[in-house]
Structures are given as structure tokens and as C-alpha cells.
Design a protein around this motif. Structure first.
Motif, PDB file in Angstrom:
ATOM      1  N   PRO A  55       9.493   1.204  -7.792  1.00 36.32           N
ATOM      2  CA  PRO A  55       7.976   0.659  -8.370  1.00 36.32           C
ATOM      3  C   PRO A  55       6.997   0.768  -8.034  1.00 36.32           C
ATOM      4  O   PRO A  55       7.274   0.168  -6.473  1.00 36.32           O
ATOM      5  CB  PRO A  55       8.191  -0.843  -8.972  1.00 36.32           C
ATOM      6  CG  PRO A  55       9.867  -0.450  -9.455  1.00 36.32           C
ATOM      7  CD  PRO A  55      10.140   1.056  -8.449  1.00 36.32           C
ATOM      8  N   ASP A  56       5.740   0.820  -8.326  1.00 34.35           N
ATOM      9  CA  ASP A  56       4.433   0.527  -7.329  1.00 34.35           C
ATOM     10  C   ASP A  56       4.576  -0.715  -6.795  1.00 34.35           C
ATOM     11  O   ASP A  56       4.066  -0.929  -5.750  1.00 34.35           O
ATOM     12  CB  ASP A  56       3.117   0.774  -8.252  1.00 34.35           C
ATOM     13  CG  ASP A  56       3.481   2.417  -8.560  1.00 34.35           C
ATOM     14  OD1 ASP A  56       3.994   3.082  -8.118  1.00 34.35           O
ATOM     15  OD2 ASP A  56       1.816   2.350  -9.077  1.00 34.35           O
ATOM     16  N   ASP A  57       5.425  -2.113  -7.282  1.00 32.28           N
ATOM     17  CA  ASP A  57       5.285  -3.219  -6.634  1.00 32.28           C
ATOM     18  C   ASP A  57       5.673  -3.355  -5.944  1.00 32.28           C
ATOM     19  O   ASP A  57       5.837  -4.258  -5.089  1.00 32.28           O
ATOM     20  CB  ASP A  57       5.565  -4.103  -8.274  1.00 32.28           C
ATOM     21  CG  ASP A  57       4.915  -4.307  -8.746  1.00 32.28           C
ATOM     22  OD1 ASP A  57       3.099  -4.368  -8.593  1.00 32.28           O
ATOM     23  OD2 ASP A  57       4.853  -5.224 -10.092  1.00 32.28           O
TER      24      ASP A  57
END
Length: 86
Positions: free
Chosen positions: A60-62
Motif C-alpha cells: 500500500p502507498d501508505d
């Protein structure tokens, strides 16, 4: 079990950004923030995209935003490969 090593990360960085950037990644610089090594956030996303493709490991980007050093990338990827949520 598969393990993602510093040499694997250097190969991916070299593929994405070039040999000089890959040469900056050493055991001694593994805890140095990528920005201090000349790798901005866009470069980090390019590298992680290749890691995702090669290992078929969604990231995930986070989580990418939290990977500020080579060691953090290695710990995260190896934790995911081992089935341990970081």
C-alpha cells in the motif's frame, strides 16, 4: 522461504535509477534516509513498484511512505514475505 536482500534492493535501484544510485546502498548506509542518498519520494515509489512486480507483493502507498531507509524497505518486504504484517 524467499528473502529480499540488500543486493536485491541494489539491483532494483540500479534497474530503476542507475548504477550510481545503487552504489550508494551499502550496509553502512542502510539506515541513512533515502533523501540524504539522493533518492526522492518518486524514486522510492519507482523502486517499490518494481519490487511489487517482481515479488508479486502488494504494498500500500501508505506503507511506502514509511519506508525511509534501505533497512526499512528490507525489513518491511521480508516481514511481508514471511507473512508477518509490519
Amino acid at each position: 522461504m524467499q528473502k529480499f536482500t540488500l543486493d536485491d534492493l541494489k539491483r532494483v535501484v540500479g534497474k530503476c535509477l542507475g548504477a550510481s544510485e545503487a552504489a550508494e546502498l551499502t550496509e553502512e548506509s542502510a539506515d541513512t534516509p533515502f533523501e540524504k542518498l539522493g533518492l526522492d519520494s518518486l524514486a522510492r515509489y519507482e523502486v517499490v513498484t518494481v519490487i511489487q512486480e517482481e515479488l508479486r507483493l502488494p504494498i500500500p502507498d501508505d506503507d511506502v511512505d514509511q519506508m525511509a531507509t534501505a533497512r526499512m524497505v528490507l525489513d518491511y518486504v521480508n516481514g511481508r514475505l514471511a507473512g508477518v504484517a509490519p
